[in-house]
Write an enzyme that holds these catalytic residues in place. Structure first.
Site, PDB file in Angstrom:
ATOM      1  N   ASP A 169       8.469 -12.616  -1.381  1.00  0.00           N
ATOM      2  CA  ASP A 169       7.532 -13.100  -0.367  1.00  0.00           C
ATOM      3  C   ASP A 169       6.217 -13.550  -0.987  1.00  0.00           C
ATOM      4  O   ASP A 169       5.701 -14.630  -0.690  1.00  0.00           O
ATOM      5  CB  ASP A 169       7.249 -12.013   0.666  1.00  0.00           C
ATOM      6  N   GLU A 228      19.198 -12.969   0.569  1.00  0.00           N
ATOM      7  CA  GLU A 228      18.409 -11.974   1.316  1.00  0.00           C
ATOM      8  C   GLU A 228      18.646 -10.563   0.805  1.00  0.00           C
ATOM      9  O   GLU A 228      19.779 -10.185   0.522  1.00  0.00           O
ATOM     10  CB  GLU A 228      18.794 -12.056   2.802  1.00  0.00           C
ATOM     11  N   HIS A 229      17.548  -9.827   0.682  1.00  0.00           N
ATOM     12  CA  HIS A 229      17.587  -8.450   0.169  1.00  0.00           C
ATOM     13  C   HIS A 229      18.139  -8.405  -1.250  1.00  0.00           C
ATOM     14  O   HIS A 229      18.801  -7.434  -1.630  1.00  0.00           O
ATOM     15  CB  HIS A 229      18.416  -7.532   1.085  1.00  0.00           C
ATOM     16  N   GLY A 247       9.236 -11.457  10.081  1.00  0.00           N
ATOM     17  CA  GLY A 247      10.078 -11.904   8.976  1.00  0.00           C
ATOM     18  C   GLY A 247       9.631 -13.201   8.337  1.00  0.00           C
ATOM     19  O   GLY A 247      10.336 -13.757   7.494  1.00  0.00           O
ATOM     20  N   TYR A 287      13.872  -0.319   5.262  1.00  0.00           N
ATOM     21  CA  TYR A 287      13.807  -1.191   4.087  1.00  0.00           C
ATOM     22  C   TYR A 287      13.837  -0.341   2.815  1.00  0.00           C
ATOM     23  O   TYR A 287      14.646  -0.566   1.910  1.00  0.00           O
ATOM     24  CB  TYR A 287      12.523  -2.023   4.149  1.00  0.00           C
ATOM     25  N   SER A 324       2.481 -10.528   6.087  1.00  0.00           N
ATOM     26  CA  SER A 324       1.842  -9.543   5.192  1.00  0.00           C
ATOM     27  C   SER A 324       1.602 -10.140   3.805  1.00  0.00           C
ATOM     28  O   SER A 324       0.520  -9.974   3.242  1.00  0.00           O
ATOM     29  CB  SER A 324       2.681  -8.271   5.093  1.00  0.00           C
ATOM     30  N   SER A 343       6.727 -13.291   6.821  1.00  0.00           N
ATOM     31  CA  SER A 343       5.845 -12.780   5.766  1.00  0.00           C
ATOM     32  C   SER A 343       4.354 -12.955   6.021  1.00  0.00           C
ATOM     33  O   SER A 343       3.608 -13.393   5.145  1.00  0.00           O
ATOM     34  CB  SER A 343       6.178 -13.439   4.428  1.00  0.00           C
TER      35      SER A 343
HETATM   36  P1  ADP Z   1       5.913  -9.765   8.219  1.00  0.00           P
HETATM   37  O1  ADP Z   1       5.391  -9.773   6.818  1.00  0.00           O
HETATM   38  O2  ADP Z   1       7.354 -10.112   8.302  1.00  0.00           O
HETATM   39  O3  ADP Z   1       5.107 -10.584   9.160  1.00  0.00           O
HETATM   40  P2  ADP Z   1       5.126  -7.028   8.014  1.00  0.00           P
HETATM   41  O4  ADP Z   1       5.389  -5.838   8.856  1.00  0.00           O
HETATM   42  O5  ADP Z   1       5.504  -6.958   6.576  1.00  0.00           O
HETATM   43  O6  ADP Z   1       5.818  -8.261   8.735  1.00  0.00           O
HETATM   44  O7  ADP Z   1       3.570  -7.378   8.054  1.00  0.00           O
HETATM   45  C1  ADP Z   1       2.853  -7.413   9.249  1.00  0.00           C
HETATM   46  C2  ADP Z   1       1.531  -6.696   9.061  1.00  0.00           C
HETATM   47  O8  ADP Z   1       0.659  -7.466   8.197  1.00  0.00           O
HETATM   48  C3  ADP Z   1       0.752  -6.533  10.335  1.00  0.00           C
HETATM   49  O9  ADP Z   1       1.205  -5.392  11.046  1.00  0.00           O
HETATM   50  C4  ADP Z   1      -0.663  -6.373   9.819  1.00  0.00           C
HETATM   51  O10 ADP Z   1      -0.884  -5.072   9.352  1.00  0.00           O
HETATM   52  C5  ADP Z   1      -0.680  -7.304   8.609  1.00  0.00           C
HETATM   53  N1  ADP Z   1      -1.225  -8.638   8.976  1.00  0.00           N
HETATM   54  C6  ADP Z   1      -0.579  -9.810   8.906  1.00  0.00           C
HETATM   55  N2  ADP Z   1      -1.362 -10.835   9.348  1.00  0.00           N
HETATM   56  C7  ADP Z   1      -2.539 -10.290   9.721  1.00  0.00           C
HETATM   57  C8  ADP Z   1      -3.754 -10.799  10.286  1.00  0.00           C
HETATM   58  N3  ADP Z   1      -3.900 -12.083  10.585  1.00  0.00           N
HETATM   59  N4  ADP Z   1      -4.752  -9.928  10.518  1.00  0.00           N
HETATM   60  C9  ADP Z   1      -4.612  -8.628  10.235  1.00  0.00           C
HETATM   61  N5  ADP Z   1      -3.495  -8.098   9.727  1.00  0.00           N
HETATM   62  C10 ADP Z   1      -2.453  -8.895   9.465  1.00  0.00           C
HETATM   63 MG    MG Z   2       5.983  -8.480   5.250  1.00  0.00          MG
END
Ligand code: ADP
Ligand code: MG
Length: 382
Positions: free
Chosen positions: A169, A30-31, A121, A219, A125, A123
Site C-alpha cells: 500500500d 492479494e495478501h 480497502g 489481518y 491509511s 488504503s
Molecule cells: P484503509 O486503509 O483501507 O482505508 P484502514 O483501516 O487501514 O483502512 O485505515 C483507515 C484509518 O486511517 C482511519 O480509521 C483513520 O484512523 C486513518 N485515516 C485515513 N484517512 C484519514 C483522514 N483523512 N483523517 C484522519 N484519519 C484518517
Molecule cells: Mg489501510
C-alpha cells in the site's frame, strides 16, 4: 468553508504549503506482499490533502475534516494512545523519523481533508502515512527518496500502529505514476511500471458500503498463519518466503504442514502469486477473457482458501458478474471494503445501474460503482 479559511480559523495562521497523496487499488496479488510475492497496484484519483504551516514551538498539531477533531503532541514525547485513533498515524510518522535519526527542528500545523473512503480497502491509511512523510521530508529538507518514504510509512504502520502489513500500500501510493500500474516485487522491493490500457475495456471500483470490523486482528492472524507455514517448510523445501514455492510444490508443502487450515492459506498465497505472472502475460497479449478468469479465480481463492471476503464482497462480485463484467474480485485486505471489475467501458452506465439494483436487492445496502483515473504519487500542489 474553504479549506484555507478553515485552516486560519483553527490554527490562527495562514497556510504555507499544500500537499496531496492518492489512494490505491490493487489489480491482482492479494495478501501476498507480506509473503514476498509480486503485486500489481496503481495509484487512483481519490486524494488526501494536507495543508501545513510551521510552528514556533515543537508541537505537532493536527485536525482532520473527516473526523472534525484535533490532536496535538510534542515532538520529543510521542506516545501511542489507543483512544486517539487516527492521530496515531500522524504522530507515529514523527516518532519513526526520530528513531531513524532524522532531526525534527520545529513543530507543524497539519490540516487533513480526504475524499478517499476510510476503511474501504483503498488504503486511506497508507495515503495518510505517505502524505505526512512527504510533508515532513519537504518541510525539514530531510532528503528522503520515495522508496524510503514507503518503507518508513510501512514501519510506522507495523511498529507504531500495530498492523503487520506488507509494503504494497505504502509503495503503491509513494511510487504512483499516471496511467501505469506498478508491478512490485515485494521480496526484492523492485518495481516496474506497466501499461494497462485495454482498449474498449477498463477496471471500475465497487464499494460495498459496509463497515469493516476486527480487520486488524484478522489481518494479523493471517500474517501469523503464513509465518507458521513458512517455519514448517523453509528448511525442507529451501525457500525464504512462501511465494518462492511453485504451484507444483504444493503437495509436498501440504504433507509438511499437516494442517488443513494453514495449508489452505498457503495454497492461496502460492496460486495467487502464480496468477500475477499469468495476469502480466494476459495484459501483454491483451487477452481480456484470461484477465477476467484470473480475477475470478483470485476472488474464489480469497473466499475459500484465505477466507477474507465475507457476504458483502461476495455479493458485490456476484452482482458484477451478473451485470456483464468479464471478471471481478475483492481488492485490499478484505472483510468488507471494495472490489474491482473489468468491464466494457461503454457499458459503464448500464453496468452501474444493474450492480446497484442487484446488490441492493440482496443486501438492502446501496453500493457505489465508480470509475477512476490512474495518477501520480504524492506531490506539493501549492
Ligand atoms: P484503509 O486503509 O483501507 O482505508 P484502514 O483501516 O487501514 O483502512 O485505515 C483507515 C484509518 O486511517 C482511519 O480509521 C483513520 O484512523 C486513518 N485515516 C485515513 N484517512 C484519514 C483522514 N483523512 N483523517 C484522519 N484519519 C484518517
Ligand atoms: Mg489501510
Amino acid at each position: 468553508m474553504e479549506l484555507s479559511s478553515l485552516f486560519k480559523q483553527i490554527f490562527n495562521k495562514d497556510v504555507e504549503a499544500t500537499y496531496i497523496a492518492p489512494a490505491r487499488v490493487n489489480l491482482i496479488g492479494e495478501h501476498i506482499d507480506y509473503n514476498g510475492g509480486k503485486v500489481l497496484p496503481c495509484a487512483i484519483s481519490c486524494y488526501i490533502k494536507g495543508l501545513v504551516s510551521k510552528r514556533e514551538d515543537n508541537q505537532i498539531v493536527t485536525y482532520s475534516t473527516n473526523y472534525s477533531n484535533m490532536f496535538s503532541s510534542p515532538v520529543e514525547n510521542i506516545k501511542y494512545i489507543k483512544d486517539n485513533d487516527w492521530s496515531n498515524y500522524v504522530f507515529g510518522v514523527f516518532e519513526i523519523l526520530k528513531q531513524e535519526g532524522y532531526k525534527i527542528p520545529f513543530g507543524l500545523n497539519v490540516l487533513l481533508d480526504s475524499n478517499i473512503p476510510l476503511g474501504s480497502g483503498l488504503s486511506s491509511s497508507a495515503a495518510l502515512l505517505d502524505l505526512v512523510l512527504y510533508i515532513a521530508n519537504d518541510m525539514y529538507n530531510l532528503n528522503i527518496d520515495l522508496k524510503t518514504i514507503a518503507k518508513l510509512a510501512q514501519k510506522t504502520e507495523n511498529e507504531f500502529c500495530g498492523l503487520k502489513c506488507g509494503i504494497m500500500d505504502q509503495a503503491a501510493i509513494a511510487l504512483g505514476k499516471k496511467d501505469k500500474a506498478i508491478l512490485l516485487d515485494c521480496n526484492k522491493f523492485e518495481y516496474e511500471y506497466k501499461d494497462i490500457s485495454l482498449g474498449e475495456y477498463s477496471f471500475v471500483i465497487l464499494k460495498t458500503n459496509t463497515p469493516r470490523n476486527l480487520v486488524d486482528s484478522k489481518y494479523n492472524e493471517r500474517v501469523e498463519q503464513c509465518q507458521k507455514a513458512l517455519s514448517l517448510i523453509r528448511n525442507k523445501l529451501k525457500v525464504n518466503t512462501l511465494c518462492e514455492l511453485e504451484v507444483n510444490q504444493l503437495e509436498k508443502a501440504k504433507q509438511l504442514i499437516n494442517n488443513e487450515l494453514i495449508y489452505k492459506r498457503v495454497r492461496h498465497v502460492v496460486t495467487e502469486n502464480d496468477r500475477v505472472n499469468r495476469f502480466m502475460l494476459a495484459l501483454e497479449n491483451k487477452d481480456i477473457n484470461e484477465l477476467g478468469n484470473l480475477l475470478n479465480q483470485s476472488h474464489i481463492s480469497l473466499k475459500e482458501d484465505y477466507e477474507v471476503t465475507g457476504k458483502y464482497l461476495d455479493t458485490i462480485v456476484e452482482s458484477a458478474l451478473d451485470s456483464g463484467a468479464v471478471g471481478a474480485r475483492m481488492t485490499g485486505a478484505g472483510f468488507g471494503g471494495c472490489a474491482i471489475a473489468l468491464i466494457r467501458t461503454e457499458e459503464f452506465s448500464k453496468f452501474k445501474e444493474s450492480v446497484e439494483s442487484l446488490y441492493f436487492k440482496k443486501t438492502k445496502i446501496h453500493p457505489e460503482v465508480f470509475q477512476v483515473d490512474i495518477v501520480d504519487g504524492p506531490t506539493r500542489i501549492n
